[in-house]
Design a protein around this motif. Structure first.
Motif, PDB file in Angstrom:
ATOM      1  N   GLY A   1       5.754  13.462  -1.238  1.00  0.00           N
ATOM      2  CA  GLY A   1       5.149  12.198  -1.635  1.00  0.00           C
ATOM      3  C   GLY A   1       5.979  11.466  -2.665  1.00  0.00           C
ATOM      4  O   GLY A   1       6.117  10.231  -2.623  1.00  0.00           O
ATOM      5  N   SER A   2       6.553  12.201  -3.609  1.00  0.00           N
ATOM      6  CA  SER A   2       7.381  11.591  -4.650  1.00  0.00           C
ATOM      7  C   SER A   2       8.642  10.973  -4.050  1.00  0.00           C
ATOM      8  O   SER A   2       9.044   9.862  -4.428  1.00  0.00           O
ATOM      9  CB  SER A   2       7.762  12.645  -5.698  1.00  0.00           C
ATOM     10  OG  SER A   2       6.611  13.182  -6.311  1.00  0.00           O
ATOM     11  N   VAL A   3       9.255  11.680  -3.104  1.00  0.00           N
ATOM     12  CA  VAL A   3      10.434  11.135  -2.424  1.00  0.00           C
ATOM     13  C   VAL A   3      10.045   9.890  -1.623  1.00  0.00           C
ATOM     14  O   VAL A   3      10.778   8.886  -1.605  1.00  0.00           O
ATOM     15  CB  VAL A   3      11.065  12.204  -1.510  1.00  0.00           C
ATOM     16  CG1 VAL A   3      12.201  11.595  -0.689  1.00  0.00           C
ATOM     17  CG2 VAL A   3      11.580  13.377  -2.330  1.00  0.00           C
ATOM     18  N   ALA A   4       8.879   9.940  -0.979  1.00  0.00           N
ATOM     19  CA  ALA A   4       8.403   8.791  -0.204  1.00  0.00           C
ATOM     20  C   ALA A   4       8.228   7.561  -1.093  1.00  0.00           C
ATOM     21  O   ALA A   4       8.569   6.438  -0.689  1.00  0.00           O
ATOM     22  CB  ALA A   4       7.078   9.128   0.482  1.00  0.00           C
ATOM     23  N   VAL A   5       7.712   7.759  -2.296  1.00  0.00           N
ATOM     24  CA  VAL A   5       7.539   6.645  -3.232  1.00  0.00           C
ATOM     25  C   VAL A   5       8.879   6.008  -3.562  1.00  0.00           C
ATOM     26  O   VAL A   5       9.014   4.775  -3.595  1.00  0.00           O
ATOM     27  CB  VAL A   5       6.833   7.131  -4.523  1.00  0.00           C
ATOM     28  CG1 VAL A   5       6.928   6.074  -5.624  1.00  0.00           C
ATOM     29  CG2 VAL A   5       5.370   7.457  -4.239  1.00  0.00           C
ATOM     30  N   LEU A   6       9.900   6.827  -3.797  1.00  0.00           N
ATOM     31  CA  LEU A   6      11.230   6.306  -4.117  1.00  0.00           C
ATOM     32  C   LEU A   6      11.779   5.450  -2.974  1.00  0.00           C
ATOM     33  O   LEU A   6      12.318   4.359  -3.197  1.00  0.00           O
ATOM     34  CB  LEU A   6      12.193   7.455  -4.424  1.00  0.00           C
ATOM     35  CG  LEU A   6      11.918   8.255  -5.696  1.00  0.00           C
ATOM     36  CD1 LEU A   6      12.905   9.408  -5.823  1.00  0.00           C
ATOM     37  CD2 LEU A   6      12.001   7.354  -6.926  1.00  0.00           C
ATOM     38  N   PHE A   7      11.635   5.947  -1.741  1.00  0.00           N
ATOM     39  CA  PHE A   7      12.122   5.179  -0.601  1.00  0.00           C
ATOM     40  C   PHE A   7      11.304   3.909  -0.395  1.00  0.00           C
ATOM     41  O   PHE A   7      11.859   2.858  -0.033  1.00  0.00           O
ATOM     42  CB  PHE A   7      12.112   6.038   0.664  1.00  0.00           C
ATOM     43  CG  PHE A   7      13.304   6.942   0.792  1.00  0.00           C
ATOM     44  CD1 PHE A   7      14.548   6.424   1.118  1.00  0.00           C
ATOM     45  CD2 PHE A   7      13.186   8.306   0.584  1.00  0.00           C
ATOM     46  CE1 PHE A   7      15.658   7.251   1.244  1.00  0.00           C
ATOM     47  CE2 PHE A   7      14.292   9.142   0.703  1.00  0.00           C
ATOM     48  CZ  PHE A   7      15.536   8.613   1.027  1.00  0.00           C
ATOM     49  N   ALA A   8       9.986   3.983  -0.607  1.00  0.00           N
ATOM     50  CA  ALA A   8       9.139   2.800  -0.438  1.00  0.00           C
ATOM     51  C   ALA A   8       9.490   1.721  -1.459  1.00  0.00           C
ATOM     52  O   ALA A   8       9.563   0.536  -1.123  1.00  0.00           O
ATOM     53  CB  ALA A   8       7.665   3.187  -0.560  1.00  0.00           C
ATOM     54  N   VAL A   9       9.725   2.115  -2.692  1.00  0.00           N
ATOM     55  CA  VAL A   9      10.101   1.155  -3.735  1.00  0.00           C
ATOM     56  C   VAL A   9      11.417   0.477  -3.385  1.00  0.00           C
ATOM     57  O   VAL A   9      11.601  -0.718  -3.631  1.00  0.00           O
ATOM     58  CB  VAL A   9      10.192   1.860  -5.112  1.00  0.00           C
ATOM     59  CG1 VAL A   9      10.855   0.947  -6.139  1.00  0.00           C
ATOM     60  CG2 VAL A   9       8.804   2.269  -5.585  1.00  0.00           C
ATOM     61  N   SER A  10      12.331   1.233  -2.779  1.00  0.00           N
ATOM     62  CA  SER A  10      13.643   0.670  -2.419  1.00  0.00           C
ATOM     63  C   SER A  10      13.594  -0.157  -1.140  1.00  0.00           C
ATOM     64  O   SER A  10      14.586  -0.771  -0.760  1.00  0.00           O
ATOM     65  CB  SER A  10      14.673   1.796  -2.263  1.00  0.00           C
ATOM     66  OG  SER A  10      14.374   2.598  -1.130  1.00  0.00           O
ATOM     67  N   GLY A  11      12.446  -0.155  -0.453  1.00  0.00           N
ATOM     68  CA  GLY A  11      12.280  -0.960   0.750  1.00  0.00           C
ATOM     69  C   GLY A  11      12.547  -0.234   2.050  1.00  0.00           C
ATOM     70  O   GLY A  11      12.436  -0.825   3.127  1.00  0.00           O
TER      71      GLY A  11
ATOM     72  N   ILE B   1      -0.414  11.099  -4.862  1.00  0.00           N
ATOM     73  CA  ILE B   1       0.945  10.583  -4.714  1.00  0.00           C
ATOM     74  C   ILE B   1       1.273  10.327  -3.247  1.00  0.00           C
ATOM     75  O   ILE B   1       1.682   9.228  -2.866  1.00  0.00           O
ATOM     76  CB  ILE B   1       1.971  11.565  -5.319  1.00  0.00           C
ATOM     77  CG1 ILE B   1       1.700  11.774  -6.807  1.00  0.00           C
ATOM     78  CG2 ILE B   1       3.395  11.045  -5.093  1.00  0.00           C
ATOM     79  CD1 ILE B   1       1.797  10.519  -7.640  1.00  0.00           C
ATOM     80  N   THR B   2       1.077  11.345  -2.421  1.00  0.00           N
ATOM     81  CA  THR B   2       1.497  11.267  -1.012  1.00  0.00           C
ATOM     82  C   THR B   2       0.622  10.325  -0.192  1.00  0.00           C
ATOM     83  O   THR B   2       1.133   9.520   0.594  1.00  0.00           O
ATOM     84  CB  THR B   2       1.465  12.670  -0.370  1.00  0.00           C
ATOM     85  OG1 THR B   2       2.307  13.543  -1.123  1.00  0.00           O
ATOM     86  CG2 THR B   2       1.944  12.627   1.071  1.00  0.00           C
ATOM     87  N   SER B   3      -0.697  10.423  -0.369  1.00  0.00           N
ATOM     88  CA  SER B   3      -1.622   9.664   0.473  1.00  0.00           C
ATOM     89  C   SER B   3      -2.295   8.505  -0.252  1.00  0.00           C
ATOM     90  O   SER B   3      -3.123   7.812   0.345  1.00  0.00           O
ATOM     91  CB  SER B   3      -2.698  10.609   1.039  1.00  0.00           C
ATOM     92  OG  SER B   3      -2.110  11.607   1.833  1.00  0.00           O
ATOM     93  N   GLY B   4      -1.948   8.309  -1.524  1.00  0.00           N
ATOM     94  CA  GLY B   4      -2.521   7.208  -2.285  1.00  0.00           C
ATOM     95  C   GLY B   4      -1.476   6.219  -2.750  1.00  0.00           C
ATOM     96  O   GLY B   4      -1.459   5.048  -2.341  1.00  0.00           O
ATOM     97  N   LEU B   5      -0.567   6.673  -3.596  1.00  0.00           N
ATOM     98  CA  LEU B   5       0.444   5.769  -4.156  1.00  0.00           C
ATOM     99  C   LEU B   5       1.486   5.346  -3.125  1.00  0.00           C
ATOM    100  O   LEU B   5       1.836   4.167  -3.043  1.00  0.00           O
ATOM    101  CB  LEU B   5       1.132   6.449  -5.349  1.00  0.00           C
ATOM    102  CG  LEU B   5       2.176   5.607  -6.087  1.00  0.00           C
ATOM    103  CD1 LEU B   5       1.560   4.326  -6.628  1.00  0.00           C
ATOM    104  CD2 LEU B   5       2.826   6.420  -7.213  1.00  0.00           C
ATOM    105  N   ALA B   6       1.993   6.298  -2.337  1.00  0.00           N
ATOM    106  CA  ALA B   6       3.033   5.959  -1.355  1.00  0.00           C
ATOM    107  C   ALA B   6       2.574   4.896  -0.352  1.00  0.00           C
ATOM    108  O   ALA B   6       3.272   3.891  -0.156  1.00  0.00           O
ATOM    109  CB  ALA B   6       3.517   7.220  -0.637  1.00  0.00           C
ATOM    110  N   PRO B   7       1.413   5.068   0.309  1.00  0.00           N
ATOM    111  CA  PRO B   7       0.973   4.015   1.236  1.00  0.00           C
ATOM    112  C   PRO B   7       0.668   2.693   0.533  1.00  0.00           C
ATOM    113  O   PRO B   7       0.822   1.628   1.122  1.00  0.00           O
ATOM    114  CB  PRO B   7      -0.278   4.605   1.893  1.00  0.00           C
ATOM    115  CG  PRO B   7      -0.714   5.710   1.010  1.00  0.00           C
ATOM    116  CD  PRO B   7       0.508   6.242   0.372  1.00  0.00           C
TER     117      PRO B   7
END
Length: 246
Positions: free
Chosen positions: A17-27, A70-76
């Motif tokens: 989830g943390s890695v997903a957040v980084l990629f999502a922030v970068s687009g 993180i994985t199912s809340g912040l990332a999406p």
């Protein structure tokens, strides 16, 4: 050490989830989506491992909720922010750009993407309720956060892998995205009983609904691919409502 296996699996969920957040922030919404899928995969098996090794604990419960946040809340939520940014600004949101002169010229469009963060707020509230709600030991009240995450993350995957004429006009319509954001927030916390894919036994009679749902999921994925995800979420809710009315 065996008692820590469920917590290790949960930690892998949190890491994904943390890695997903980084990629999502970068687009990079595609890579972010796949890391969320990996995280949800680990989330499914940490509870199973806890039952197999008889390693349930209060720490494990809290860690599971933190990982899900993180994985199912912040990332999406960040994925929705970026989709709304694409829909209103024509490009992924870069936070420093909101302080530039161009952002002022864009007016409210600059700030509309932040509506997507409501998904993070609704997910946190749903997870907090789950931890104290004794009614949700064998079923759910409201849409589980992983299911909601899959619903949101299906959008960039459909756009990328199953693009066809007209789909972009629907998915990247800001009103559709805002409506979906509000709808998902309501579903997360609605007083709707939904069945859980938790197998206490493997016999068909007591798990018929689960087996039917899994069969539908497999067929839908084979036929519809990523478009199957929102369809499956809809079927999940309908089947739950029908089983509740028996």
């Amino acid at each position: 050490m065996i008692k820590q296996i469920p917590n290790i699996i949960t930690s892998l969920n949190l890491l994904c989830g943390s890695v997903a957040v980084l990629f999502a922030v970068s687009g990079d919404l595609i890579t972010a989506s796949f890391f969320v899928f990996f995280g949800i995969f680990f989330d499914f098996f940490d509870g199973l491992a806890a039952r197999v090794f008889n390693a349930q604990s209060d720490v494990g419960l809290e860690l599971d909720s933190l990982a899900d946040m993180i994985t199912s809340g912040l990332a999406p939520a960040i994925v929705m922010v970026q989709l709304l940014s694409e829909a209103t600004l024509g490009h992924p949101l870069i936070i420093t750009d909101i302080f530039t002169e161009d952002s002022w010229n864009s007016g409210l469009n600059t700030y509309i993407p932040f509506i997507g963060l409501l998904i993070a707020v609704a997910s946190a509230y749903r997870l907090a309720k789950f931890n104290v709600d004794t009614r949700q030991t064998s079923s759910f009240i409201g849409l589980p956060t992983p299911a909601n995450a899959l619903l949101i993350l299906s959008l960039p995957l459909i756009l990328h892998f199953q693009y066809f004429e007209g789909i972009e006009a629907v998915i990247l319509n800001p009103w559709v995205l805002i409506g979906l954001t509000v709808f998902s927030c309501v579903l997360l916390n609605a007083e709707i009983p939904l069945f859980a894919l938790k197998f206490k036994t493997w016999d068909v009679k007591s798990n018929l609904l689960r087996y039917v749902f899994i069969a539908i999921c497999l067929i839908a994925v084979l036929v519809l691919k990523f478009i199957a995800i929102p369809v499956i979420i809809g079927i999940y809710i309908i089947l739950s409502l029908l089983s509740n009315n028996k």
